[in-house]
Motif scaffolding. Structure first.
Motif, PDB file in Angstrom:
ATOM      1  N   LYS A  62      11.031 -51.439  14.414  1.00  0.00           N
ATOM      2  CA  LYS A  62      10.512 -51.646  13.132  1.00  0.00           C
ATOM      3  C   LYS A  62      11.068 -51.083  12.102  1.00  0.00           C
ATOM      4  N   GLY A  63      12.247 -50.519  12.297  1.00  0.00           N
ATOM      5  CA  GLY A  63      13.054 -49.601  11.421  1.00  0.00           C
ATOM      6  C   GLY A  63      12.404 -48.205  11.075  1.00  0.00           C
ATOM      7  N   LEU A  64      12.903 -47.662  10.033  1.00  0.00           N
ATOM      8  CA  LEU A  64      12.332 -46.482   9.489  1.00  0.00           C
ATOM      9  C   LEU A  64      11.051 -46.390   9.246  1.00  0.00           C
ATOM     10  N   SER A  65      10.483 -45.447   9.567  1.00  0.00           N
ATOM     11  CA  SER A  65       8.921 -44.937   8.867  1.00  0.00           C
ATOM     12  C   SER A  65       8.924 -43.817   8.208  1.00  0.00           C
ATOM     13  N   PHE A  66       8.115 -43.867   7.271  1.00  0.00           N
ATOM     14  CA  PHE A  66       7.987 -42.633   6.329  1.00  0.00           C
ATOM     15  C   PHE A  66       6.600 -42.042   6.448  1.00  0.00           C
ATOM     16  N   ARG A  67       6.317 -40.651   6.063  1.00  0.00           N
ATOM     17  CA  ARG A  67       4.853 -40.170   5.967  1.00  0.00           C
ATOM     18  C   ARG A  67       5.161 -39.084   5.159  1.00  0.00           C
ATOM     19  N   THR A  68       4.000 -38.394   4.558  1.00  0.00           N
ATOM     20  CA  THR A  68       3.868 -37.368   4.038  1.00  0.00           C
ATOM     21  C   THR A  68       3.304 -36.341   4.791  1.00  0.00           C
ATOM     22  N   GLN A  69       3.144 -34.952   4.112  1.00  0.00           N
ATOM     23  CA  GLN A  69       2.670 -33.883   4.825  1.00  0.00           C
ATOM     24  C   GLN A  69       0.989 -33.944   5.241  1.00  0.00           C
ATOM     25  N   ALA A  70       0.585 -34.936   4.506  1.00  0.00           N
ATOM     26  CA  ALA A  70      -0.844 -35.236   4.617  1.00  0.00           C
ATOM     27  C   ALA A  70      -1.261 -36.168   5.862  1.00  0.00           C
ATOM     28  N   GLU A  71      -0.239 -36.572   6.429  1.00  0.00           N
ATOM     29  CA  GLU A  71      -0.549 -37.414   7.616  1.00  0.00           C
ATOM     30  C   GLU A  71       0.391 -37.055   8.870  1.00  0.00           C
ATOM     31  N   HIS A  72      -0.480 -36.437   9.865  1.00  0.00           N
ATOM     32  CA  HIS A  72       0.344 -35.844  10.853  1.00  0.00           C
ATOM     33  C   HIS A  72       0.674 -36.984  11.963  1.00  0.00           C
ATOM     34  N   ARG A  73       1.670 -36.929  12.627  1.00  0.00           N
ATOM     35  CA  ARG A  73       2.156 -37.893  13.409  1.00  0.00           C
ATOM     36  C   ARG A  73       2.762 -37.353  14.837  1.00  0.00           C
ATOM     37  N   GLU A  74       2.265 -37.490  15.802  1.00  0.00           N
ATOM     38  CA  GLU A  74       2.939 -36.690  17.418  1.00  0.00           C
ATOM     39  C   GLU A  74       4.153 -37.616  17.387  1.00  0.00           C
ATOM     40  N   PRO A  75       5.062 -36.971  17.924  1.00  0.00           N
ATOM     41  CA  PRO A  75       6.340 -37.422  18.680  1.00  0.00           C
ATOM     42  C   PRO A  75       6.106 -38.552  19.454  1.00  0.00           C
TER      43      PRO A  75
END
Length: 1286
Positions: A78-91
């Motif tokens: 699904k291509g690139l995905s962005f986030r900010t420091q407010a949302e933590h995502r695990e590898p």
């Protein structure tokens, strides 16, 4: 050695072919992907953008060319995905697969994590997108209604729609301000490998990512570890284990041996827990039957785990169709493929099954992995011994502590380094590195010891010096102590396995035991498959040339050898492409090396025969559990306990000064020059490269010797690919031209499949008719026929699903029919009303002496189906309509009529759809038209409980006023499935209509009257009965009087039916010829013997004896058919060329039928006189001075005659004699009665000297023929023995 040659010289034996980095290209900036424009209301952080392959090492491998577009698309579907420091995502970790046109596979393993965006250009672009989004969101307070122009568009919108419930709140939470927020973007690290070593790849990539999050630099530059796995780590040899080293920890993998199940490293336990055991078995069954299977999950790795798990369990068979476990968002149009497929689809958060509209669902198995449920196609057979099979799988899972009933996914241990480093972990790198260096297990020694060992083992001169010192008595204490330490550490190695190693061993043992259970089922079901393989060619070239015309497997004999409970599944399965390919591989193994899966499977069958020798004819459906579970698990445990090979350790490379610096949180830019060049001193690389060169030279030499020209090779390759379908869409080029080419391949494939299926149906049907040679029912077994017709229904659904503009309902064919019905219904109703009024008036005027014409109507057939309340779904209605049209021989005509409305077709289908390809459409209809050459009862025999309207017409013989009668007539219609009961007919009305539950094929009609009034005599020519739904018309010949004092005095006759086949549609059933195999008694048969003698149509004695033999032979053939396929015995007993007919001719031969006092003498008169003599002899105790058994036989004959005379039915003398013959055949008494009748004193008075009944040799021969029927249970229809009490 150049970089390219070094990079590819040992490629076939390299553990990994490529290392790839995918992410954002700061030069090109943000590029929305193909589907981003469909979701305008999404916030920019939720939108996806195009990713790029930032780096790959090496540039190219000769044996596995790099497909940049495909790898990029599958690394980030699904291509690139962005986030900010407010949302933590695990590898996240996921895997993918690339299937080439030849069926070979390449595996990719991806570790995706988020990396901070440092480019001001990207940050400002994201800020601008947010400003634009906020402005649009403020203006568009009211959402405009959207209508999808195509099913694919609605599918894409449903897949990407995620924030419709809480759009405003999510937008607030996920806002972005470049002045205060830190922007992160996804980046992927990927290994491309020739074999699916999933766990090893996962550990290696996770350790690489730990370098990014760790505070301290790694022991060596990352280039060292990547170079090591690309060039210095070999594939494990078959049956061997391998240890190599990641950044922080060693990694172990193993490869099954030549006689074991092939490598499968995906956790089957997770697949079972995600779906549940029963659901997985159902999905597995759908896969075996080559249905369309769509996996649906938020997690890419779950999609891959379930897909690979299911295909792994297919051993020894292989999935032959489209296989895309992870379907990229840009390829959603590929769900329109009208072929079997196994695909995985990931929706965005918030989307559910209700929003997902698929182009076709008639043959779809939908698997919602996250919610643990499945949607199955209608009417598919269950896997044999399903209950016991599920129980065995559950027991295996329970032995490893996994509850089979739980739908929750199993607890999976996080990959080493998969999570961000904790402070506790950061204090351990020195200890971990020291353990890595001092690891003494399996030949790995610490520091100087390792160097000494490598020196001693790698230098032949030092080895000879060491041996010399030992012979002279000098001990080398240092070396001896070193070896003693090696042996000691090797012996205590197993007890030092870590928790991770124990977990991996446990998973591997569970995997192989589950797979062995599945493999054992196939070994049991196909233990004797080789006996049914047809070897029809002497050499490979001739076999490949004629492959399409050859039958390679005796399916009918194979099915007859199987237990009955297995047949529904096996009859479908042996029609699949995977089974055909399996048999093809078996045949080609005569001339070529055996395919690996086939070799393993055959070896297992041979081994099973050593322990369980049985004859193929004694098949049992008793469930046999797998007996080698412990043995298979022990082989894996032994390999992992003692590592067979340890790869070269990572080491420093010749890198430029200043390179290799690291910054925490960022994956470094690697040096391409060192990673694009392989080692120059690797022994196994040189050895492998040399072996490969020798192999290549041998191959080229063989080609020169065996192939005379390129054209021959090309032709043979095309023949090899016969039946192979498109495995995977081209991911490297998504241009309109390529998409059009793909759709054209689908069109060609559908046409070819239609040709093959119709040809198979014709060959099977007509082949059986030829074998029957006109005797009995010309029909293939119902099981085979039903399988072929069900396959045809699936094909038509796929054709009508291809290129749909708008999807309505689960059946594309039924949807098209409903559109057609809506347009035509008004006009059709007016025409139907007009036709009915005209027919009604005509019948009143001429008393209707023939069956009225039944107009052919597509709409009327649809109404019949719509009135069937038992069918609840559109898919079921479409299949019923296909069966009805096929039985009426109108399938091609109806579909042609449906497609003549071109405006409707253009509205419903896209330009590339199969139904809009004129030439292919015409060929398709022509192939369907060929099915009219044979008779099917696929509607009548399947829908046995529905109410069917019937019409009865009684046709008298026009002679004076014999068409009129003052009595009250009645009729009863009987078929294979039941009877209508007695129905009164109005006086002087020669036709009636009635509704009744499906009677099946009609067999008899009972016709009679009450002999009331002055004109009670009735001369009937025949009775016509028609099924108003299928249009089948049956003729029941009579040609006799019904009335007292005329003919044989019968008031009731049982008539045997024959199915009429119309020569022309407008004939309406008049003057039609019946084919010989199904022809029923002619009018001449039913005329009295006196009339036959007067006409001079007496058969000769030879003809009579031949007729008796043929009739008995036909009955024996009837009983040798499968019980469910025999049909009615009535026509064989009482119809034309039947047993009763032949025996009547036998008794009438030489019979003195002169009129005494104006009365006609019947054979029944002779029988009654004979019984009277027998009865008087019984009373005097002198029954021809014979034994007790003959006396009992005489008593039984008298009892049967009395019972027939005592019946309240007025069936006449000929009818009574026919009934006696039927009862005698049923109870096997005819051979015992004949001697009594032959020795009867009245026989000289009633038979001429030349009569067959007075020829003892002929009578004894007849007795011998009739005795052959004693082994068969003859059953009579209720209409024949009604009112008889014995």
């Amino acid at each position: 050695m150049s970089g390219s040659s070094a990079g590819s010289g040992a490629a076939p034996c390299r553990f990994a072919h490529y290392f790839v980095v995918c992410g954002i290209d700061t030069e090109t900036g943000l590029e929305p992907d193909e589907l981003a424009g469909l979701c305008r209301e999404q916030s920019p952080l939720k939108k996806t953008f195009k990713s790029k392959v930032l780096a790959r090492y090496p540039k190219n491998v000769e044996w596995n060319p790099f497909d940049q577009d495909a790898v990029n698309m599958l690394c980030m579907p699904k291509g690139l995905s962005f986030r900010t420091q407010a949302e933590h995502r695990e590898p996240q970790f996921h895997s993918f697969i690339i299937t080439k046109e030849d069926g070979s596979r390449t595996y990719g393993f991806v570790h995706t994590f988020y990396e901070e965006v440092t480019s001001r250009k990207i940050c400002s672009a994201m800020q601008s997108l947010y400003w634009m989004h906020n402005a649009e969101h403020a203006c568009a307070n009211q959402p405009s209604p959207s209508s999808s122009s195509s099913s694919m568009d609605s599918l894409a919108s449903s897949v990407d729609e995620s924030e419709s419930p809480n759009c405003s709140s999510s937008c607030v939470v996920r806002s972005y301000d470049s002045s205060r927020d830190t922007l992160y973007v996804s980046k992927a690290l990927c290994l491309i490998m020739p074999m699916p070593f999933m766990h090893a790849s996962r550990h290696f990539l996770a350790q690489l990512h730990r370098v990014v999050t760790a505070t301290a630099a790694p022991p060596l530059p990352l280039e060292s570890y990547i170079h090591n796995i690309l060039y210095e780590v070999p594939l494990p040899a078959p049956g061997r284990s391998l240890k190599f080293h990641g950044v922080y920890e060693p990694i172990v993998c193993q490869r099954p041996g030549p006689g074991e199940l092939p490598l499968a490293d995906f956790p089957l336990a997770e697949a079972f827990c995600l779906l549940g055991v029963e659901n997985l078995v159902q999905v597995f069954t759908c896969t075996l039957l080559e249905m369309q299977i769509l996996l649906y999950s938020q997690d890419y790795q779950r999609l891959m785990t379930v897909a690979e798990g299911i295909t792994t369990l297919l051993f020894p068979f292989q999935w032959q169709h489209v296989y895309v476990p992870i379907l990229p968002a840009s390829l959603l149009h590929f769900l329109d493929a009208p072929v079997p497929y196994l695909m995985g689809l990931q929706p965005k958060e918030g989307a559910d099954r209700s929003n997902l509209e698929l182009p076709q669902e008639a043959n779809l198995c939908f698997v919602d992995v996250d919610n643990h449920f499945i949607e199955l196609p209608e009417d598919f057979p269950q896997f044999p011994n399903k209950t016991e099979f599920i129980q065995e799988l559950s027991d295996v899972l329970l032995s490893f502590g996994i509850s089979a009933g739980s739908g929750a996914p199993p607890h999976t241990r996080p990959s080493p380094g998969g999570a961000p480093c904790t402070p506790g972990r950061e204090r351990k790198p020195a200890l971990a590195l020291r353990q890595l260096e001092d690891d003494g297990c399996n030949g790995n020694l610490a520091g100087e010891e390792l160097a000494v060992l490598e020196l001693l083992q790698g230098n032949a001169t030092l080895e000879r010096l060491q041996a010399l010192t030992k012979r002279t008595g000098v001990t080398v204490a240092r070396v001896d102590a070193l070896r003693a330490g090696v042996m000691a550490r090797g012996s205590e190695g197993p007890s030092r396995r870590t928790a991770a190693e124990e977990e991996e061993l446990r998973n591997s043992k569970l995997n192989v035991q589950l797979r062995e259970v599945f493999a054992s089922r196939f070994t049991t079901m196909f233990a004797d498959y080789e006996a049914f393989v047809i070897q029809s060619a002497n050499d490979l070239e001739s076999w490949l040339t004629n492959r399409e015309q050859m039958h390679n497997f005796d399916k009918a004999s194979f099915l007859s050898d199987q237990p009955e409970p297995y047949l529904p599944f096996l009859s479908h399965f042996i029609e699949t492409q995977m089974f055909a390919t399996f048999i093809d591989n078996k045949i080609m193994s005569q001339w070529e090396e055996k395919e690996p899966l086939l070799r393993v499977f055959d070896a297992r069958i041979d081994k099973a025969r050593l322990y369980n020798v049985r004859a193929p004819s004694h098949r049992s459906s008793n469930y046999q559990r797998c007996s080698i579970l412990k043995e298979s698990a022990r082989a894996i445990e032994q390999r992992l306990m003692k590592i067979d090979h340890t790869a070269v350790l990572p080491h420093l490379l010749d890198m430029k000064i200043g390179q290799g610096k690291y910054e925490r949180g960022f994956f470094p830019k690697l040096q391409a020059d060192v990673l694009n060049t392989g080692p120059t001193s690797n022994k196994w690389s040189y050895r492998t490269a040399a072996a490969q060169r020798r192999k290549e030279r041998h191959r080229q030499q063989t080609e020169r010797l065996t192939l005379d020209n390129d054209l021959k090779e090309k032709y043979m390759q095309e023949a090899r690919s016969l039946g192979k379908s498109l495995r995977q869409p081209k991911l490297s080029d998504l241009s309109p031209a390529v998409i059009a080419q793909t759709n054209w391949k689908f069109v060609e494939g559908l046409l070819k499949e239609c040709r093959m299926k119709t040809k198979r149906m014709l060959v099977e049907k007509m082949g059986r008719e030829a074998v029957e040679l006109g005797h009995g029912e010309a029909n293939i077994t119902g099981l085979e026929e039903n399988t072929l017709i069900a396959s045809l229904c699936d094909l038509l659904e796929r054709i009508w699903s291809h290129g749909l503009q708008i999807k309505q309902g689960k059946s594309a064919l039924w949807s098209h029919l409903l559109h057609y019905q809506a347009r035509e219904e008004k006009l059709e109703r007016k025409q139907a009303e007009s036709a009915e009024s005209q027919v009604h008036e005509r019948r009143k005027s001429d008393c209707s002496i023939a069956m009225p014409f039944l107009r052919v109507s597509l709409i009327q057939d649809m109404r019949h189906i719509q009135n069937m309340s038992a069918i609840k779904t559109d898919v079921g209605r479409a299949r019923a309509w296909i069966r009805l049209s096929l039985e009426k021989k109108l399938l091609s005509q109806h579909l042609k009529q449906l497609l003549t409305r071109q405006a409707l077709t253009r509205k419903l289908y896209k330009r590339y759809a199969f139904l809009r390809c004129e030439e292919e459409k015409e060929q398709f209809l022509f192939h369907l038209l060929s099915l009219n050459a044979v008779d099917y009862f696929c509607f009548t025999n399947v829908f046995t409980t529905i109410m069917i309207p019937y019409r009865v017409v009684i046709i008298p013989i026009k002679n004076l006023s014999n068409t009129m009668t003052t009595s009250n007539p009645w009729v009863c219609v009987s078929g294979e499935l039941g009877d209508s009961g007695i129905m009164q007919i109005l006086k002087n009305v020669l036709e009636m209509a009635f509704n009744c539950q499906n009677l099946g094929k009609l067999t008899t009609v009972q016709l009679g009257h009450d002999n009331a009034g002055l004109l009670a005599k009735w001369l009937v020519d025949c009775v016509m009965v028609r099924n108003q739904i299928t249009g089948h018309t049956y003729r029941f010949p009579c040609g006799r009087w019904l009335g007292k004092g005329v003919d044989d005095g019968s008031l009731e006759r049982v008539l045997i039916g024959e199915l009429l086949v119309s020569c022309k549609e407008e004939d309406g059933g008049r003057g039609c010829r019946t084919p010989p195999p199904q022809q029923s008694p002619s009018q001449t048969r039913s005329i009295s013997i006196t009339s036959m003698s007067a006409r001079g149509t007496k058969p000769t004695s030879a003809q009579i004896q031949e007729a008796v033999g043929e009739a008995v032979n036909t009955i024996i053939k009837h009983f040798h058919k499968p019980e469910k396929e025999r049909g009615s015995l009535t026509s064989l007993l009482c119809g034309e060329n039947s047993l009763v007919t032949a025996l009547e001719q036998f008794f009438h031969h030489g019979f003195k039928s002169t009129r005494l006092f104006q009365k006609t003498v019947f054979v029944w008169d002779f029988v009654e006189k004979a019984v009277a003599d027998i009865d008087s002899a019984n009373q005097t105790g002198d029954l021809y001075e014979t034994t007790r058994p003959l006396e009992l036989t005489g008593q039984s004959l008298c009892r049967y005659i009395s019972a027939i005379n005592a019946t309240t039915r007025n069936i006449g003398k000929d009818g009574k004699f026919q009934l006696l013959l039927c009862l005698g055949a049923r109870d096997h008494l005819l051979p015992q009665w004949l001697p009594l009748l032959v020795e009867c004193p009245v026989i000289p008075r009633m038979y001429e000297d030349t009569a067959l009944l007075r020829d003892h040799t002929t009578v004894n021969a007849l007795i011998g023929v009739l005795e052959t029927l004693h082994d068969f249970p003859i059953m009579l229809e209720a209409s024949l023995v009604k009112g008889i009490e014995l």
